[in-house]
Structures are given as C-alpha cells and as structure tokens.
Design a protein around this motif. Structure first.
Motif, short mmCIF file in Angstrom:
data_model
loop_
_atom_site.label_atom_id
_atom_site.label_comp_id
_atom_site.label_asym_id
_atom_site.label_seq_id
_atom_site.Cartn_x
_atom_site.Cartn_y
_atom_site.Cartn_z
N ALA A 56 8.49 -8.71 -6.66
CA ALA A 56 9.59 -8.76 -7.62
C ALA A 56 9.63 -10.13 -8.30
CB ALA A 56 10.91 -8.47 -6.90
N GLN A 57 9.24 -11.18 -7.56
CA GLN A 57 9.28 -12.53 -8.13
C GLN A 57 8.07 -12.85 -9.00
OE1 GLN A 57 9.79 -15.03 -4.71
NE2 GLN A 57 11.70 -13.97 -4.21
N ASP A 58 6.97 -12.19 -8.75
CA ASP A 58 5.73 -12.54 -9.44
C ASP A 58 5.01 -11.26 -9.84
OD1 ASP A 58 3.26 -13.39 -10.31
OD2 ASP A 58 3.05 -14.91 -8.73
N ALA A 59 4.90 -11.03 -11.15
CA ALA A 59 4.31 -9.78 -11.63
C ALA A 59 2.83 -9.67 -11.29
CB ALA A 59 4.49 -9.67 -13.14
N ARG A 60 2.21 -10.81 -10.90
CA ARG A 60 0.78 -10.74 -10.57
C ARG A 60 0.55 -10.24 -9.15
NH1 ARG A 60 -0.31 -16.83 -12.38
NH2 ARG A 60 1.54 -16.93 -11.08
N ILE A 61 1.64 -10.08 -8.40
CA ILE A 61 1.50 -9.58 -7.03
C ILE A 61 1.82 -8.10 -7.00
CG2 ILE A 61 2.32 -9.76 -4.66
CD1 ILE A 61 2.89 -12.67 -5.14
N ARG A 62 0.86 -7.31 -6.58
CA ARG A 62 1.09 -5.87 -6.45
C ARG A 62 1.08 -5.53 -4.97
NH1 ARG A 62 -2.82 -1.15 -8.94
NH2 ARG A 62 -1.68 0.64 -8.14
N SER A 63 2.08 -4.79 -4.54
CA SER A 63 2.14 -4.43 -3.12
C SER A 63 2.07 -2.92 -2.95
CB SER A 63 3.44 -4.94 -2.50
OG SER A 63 3.50 -6.34 -2.62
N LEU A 64 1.29 -2.51 -1.98
CA LEU A 64 1.17 -1.09 -1.63
C LEU A 64 1.68 -0.91 -0.22
CD1 LEU A 64 -2.53 -0.45 -2.74
CD2 LEU A 64 -0.48 -0.09 -4.10
N ARG A 65 2.32 0.23 0.03
CA ARG A 65 2.79 0.49 1.39
C ARG A 65 2.17 1.80 1.88
NH1 ARG A 65 9.10 1.25 3.19
NH2 ARG A 65 8.79 0.56 5.33
N PHE A 66 1.61 1.75 3.06
CA PHE A 66 1.06 2.97 3.67
C PHE A 66 2.17 3.78 4.33
CE2 PHE A 66 -3.68 1.71 4.49
CZ PHE A 66 -3.90 1.79 3.13
N SER A 67 1.95 5.09 4.38
CA SER A 67 2.96 5.95 4.99
C SER A 67 3.00 5.79 6.50
CB SER A 67 2.67 7.41 4.63
OG SER A 67 1.38 7.77 5.11
N ARG A 68 1.93 5.26 7.07
CA ARG A 68 1.92 4.90 8.50
C ARG A 68 0.78 3.90 8.70
NH1 ARG A 68 -2.57 7.08 10.82
NH2 ARG A 68 -3.41 9.00 9.96
N ASN A 69 0.54 3.50 9.94
CA ASN A 69 -0.54 2.56 10.22
C ASN A 69 -1.89 3.28 10.19
OD1 ASN A 69 -1.97 0.97 13.01
ND2 ASN A 69 -1.68 -0.02 11.06
N PHE A 70 -2.66 3.00 9.14
CA PHE A 70 -3.97 3.63 9.02
C PHE A 70 -5.09 2.70 9.46
CE2 PHE A 70 -1.68 6.53 6.28
CZ PHE A 70 -2.32 7.74 6.49
N GLY A 71 -4.77 1.47 9.77
CA GLY A 71 -5.79 0.52 10.21
C GLY A 71 -6.26 -0.38 9.09
#
Ligand code: UDP
Ligand code: MG
Length: 309
Positions: A56-71
């Motif tokens: 949210a603070q830096d548009a150059r940072i993209r975050s992805l979230r996994f639906s669970r721990n895939f390793g």
C-alpha cells in the motif's frame, strides 16, 4: 531496464519490515526501475498484513498470498510467474542472502553478459553438525544420480528474463529450483557470499519438509533408484535359480517331500519375476502419476495488483 526481486515469506511477520528496510536503499541506489514480488506462503501469523501494508505504501511492491502453505518451491514458482523485470533476483526473506551482493550480481549480468548469476555459500554460517552431514549426504547422492554438482549452491540467484521464460515452460509440478536452474544452462557465473545469521524467527524447514524436498529433487532428476528395484529383482531371480537347482537335486536324490519341489520352484520364479516387473512398472507409474494429476502448483488467494471484490 527493470529488476524484479522475488522473495517468499512464511510466518515472518517480524522479519518482513527488517528485510524490506535493508533492501530499499540498495534497490534505490541501482538507479533503475525495480519491482519487488513478495509471496506469503500461507502464513498463519501477521505476515500478510505486513506485506499488504508494504504494498500500500509503495506501488513497486506487489504481494501475493497463497490460499495455504504450498512450500517455498511453489512460492518461487508464483513469483517467477508474476515477475516482469528484465532480470529476476530470487532471495530468501530472512536476509541470510545478503542484499549487499545484489549490485554485483546486476553488474555481472548487465556488463559481462551472464544470464544466470548464482550466489554460492562461501561459508554455511552457523549450522548444526547433523544438518551439515545431511547436506553433504544429499548433495553427494544428488551429484552421483543426476550429474549436477550443487554443493554450496543456494536459491540466491539472478536470472535473465530469457532464462525465466524457459523456466515458465517447464511442465513439472514438484520443482527443485536449485537443480532446475542448473539444468536450464545458459551463460552462468558465481558470486560467493557469507550466510548471515537470521535476525528474527527461526528456520521454517522441518525435518519432514527437508526430506520431502530431497526426495522430490532426487526422483525428478534421476530414475536410478527405481532401476535399482529392477536390479534387486534380477538378483533375486538369480538367487532363486540357484535355490531351484538345489531343490531339484534333492528331489532327484529322492529326499524331498512330494509336491513341495514344484511349489518352491514356482514361488521362487514368480517372486523374482514380480519384483522385476514391479520395478519396471513403478519406474513409469511414478512419473506418469505426477504428471497426469495436472494440479496447479499453487493457489493465489489475494494479489495486491488485482482489484479485490
Ligand atoms: N519459506 C516459505 N515457505 C516454507 C518455508 C520457508 O516461503 O514453507 C521461506 C522463508 O520464509 C524464507 C525462505 O523460504 O524466506 C527460506 O526459509 P528458511 O530461512 O526457513 O530456510 P533456511 O535458511 O533454514 O534454509
Ligand atoms: Mg534462512
């Protein structure tokens, strides 16, 4: 020119701000455009909130979230899928891969034309005797079976976009980043680095996860273990022939119980054949089974660059 930095995080809420703070001045000093692709590998702590607020603070940072721990391997796949830089730098989120090495990696890539710059551990940092023994055992086995020497190799690497494009074409599900990036080839060079101490939290690798990764690595790079099963069958077959002859001789000398001879001969012969065939079929079955399932490697449940509904 754009650089992508790819980092997987699993239960690293304390580590995320430390890592990003250490990374930012170094990336800013590069004097070129960059993005960071951060993957939350199904953390159960506040890692996602930390990643989301960084995005949210830096548009150059993209975050992805996994639906669970895939390793971690799956997290690397997701990041390599999402990145669109001219070079991708893959590193751990715990600063054990020192970001100070990044400018040198980029220099080797941009000025010297290397397409893969590999970080190699010049020292393994503080490590227990058992874990060093396991690493030596695994890399020795892997070298013999696959022909790739990964001793001291790490997941800290710079890949040119062409290498990343080839990586994306790989069809396998259980990837082994370290081995596959060696398999891909291209012009490569090494940069030594010292494994730093972890600042916060502890290693996320349970012995079980490590064994699984090692087994994945070996089976996806070599069919030799399965062929050894066939070899076992062959040895048993030879043994059963020897035993068979002895049983026959005893029968001809007239000191064997009636009917037993045939039974023993058949059991020995069939047992040997079954072992031999099972080994052969297993060889193909294991390969086909993995491929045929065709499940996605990971599931992304949230992406800061995608509009959430
Ligand atoms: N990691 C991950 N998923 C996992 C385990 C680890 O994304 O299931 C990440 C972890 O957050 C870290 C990196 O992979 O950024 C390396 O993990 P760790 O430091 O625990 O491994 P080690 O340094 O002990 O090999
Ligand atoms: Mg670590």
């Amino acid at each position: 020119m754009k650089i992508s930095v790819l980092i997987p995080f699993y239960n690293e809420e304390k580590q995320v701000p430390i890592t990003l703070a250490a990374l930012r001045p170094i990336l800013d000093s590069l004097g070129c455009d960059y993005e960071a692709v951060l993957v939350d590998d199904g953390s159960t702590d506040g890692t996602w909130d930390a990643l989301r607020s960084a995005s949210a603070q830096d548009a150059r940072i993209r975050s992805l979230r996994f639906s669970r721990n895939f390793g971690k391997e799956a997290a690397l796949c997701a990041a390599l899928e999402a990145a669109d830089g001219d070079a991708c730098i893959v590193m751990d989120g715990d600063l054990q891969h020192p970001p100070e090495v990044i400018p040198e990696m980029i220099h080797l890539w941009r000025e010297e034309g290397f397409e893969v710059v590999e970080g190699v551990k010049s020292s393994r940092g503080h490590e227990s005797l058992a874990s060093r023994f396991n690493a030596t055992l695994f890399y020795g086995l892997f070298r013999r079976l696959s022909g790739f020497d990964l001793e001291n190799a790490s997941d800290f690497k710079l890949l040119d976009r062409r290498v990343v494009a080839e990586w994306r074409r790989l069809g396998e599900h259980d990837t082994f980043f370290r081995g596959l990036s060696a398999w891909l080839g291209f012009r490569r060079c090494k940069v030594p680095f010292d494994v730093a101490e972890r600042k916060a939290g502890r290693s996320k690798w349970s012995p079980f996860k490590l064994v699984r990764l090692s087994l994945n690595a070996i089976t996806s790079f070599s069919a030799l273990p399965l062929q050894l099963v066939s070899l076992l069958g062959a040895v048993l077959l030879v043994l059963s022939l020897a035993l068979g002859v002895q049983t026959l001789v005893r029968f001809l000398q007239g000191n064997a119980a009636d009917g037993f001879t045939t039974v023993i001969l058949l059991v020995l012969l069939i047992g040997g054949c079954i072992m031999l065939s099972l080994g052969l079929i297993g060889l193909y079955l294991a390969r086909i089974f993995d491929e045929v399932k065709g499940r996605p490697r990971f599931i992304v449940s949230e992406d800061t660059r995608r509009r959430s509904r």
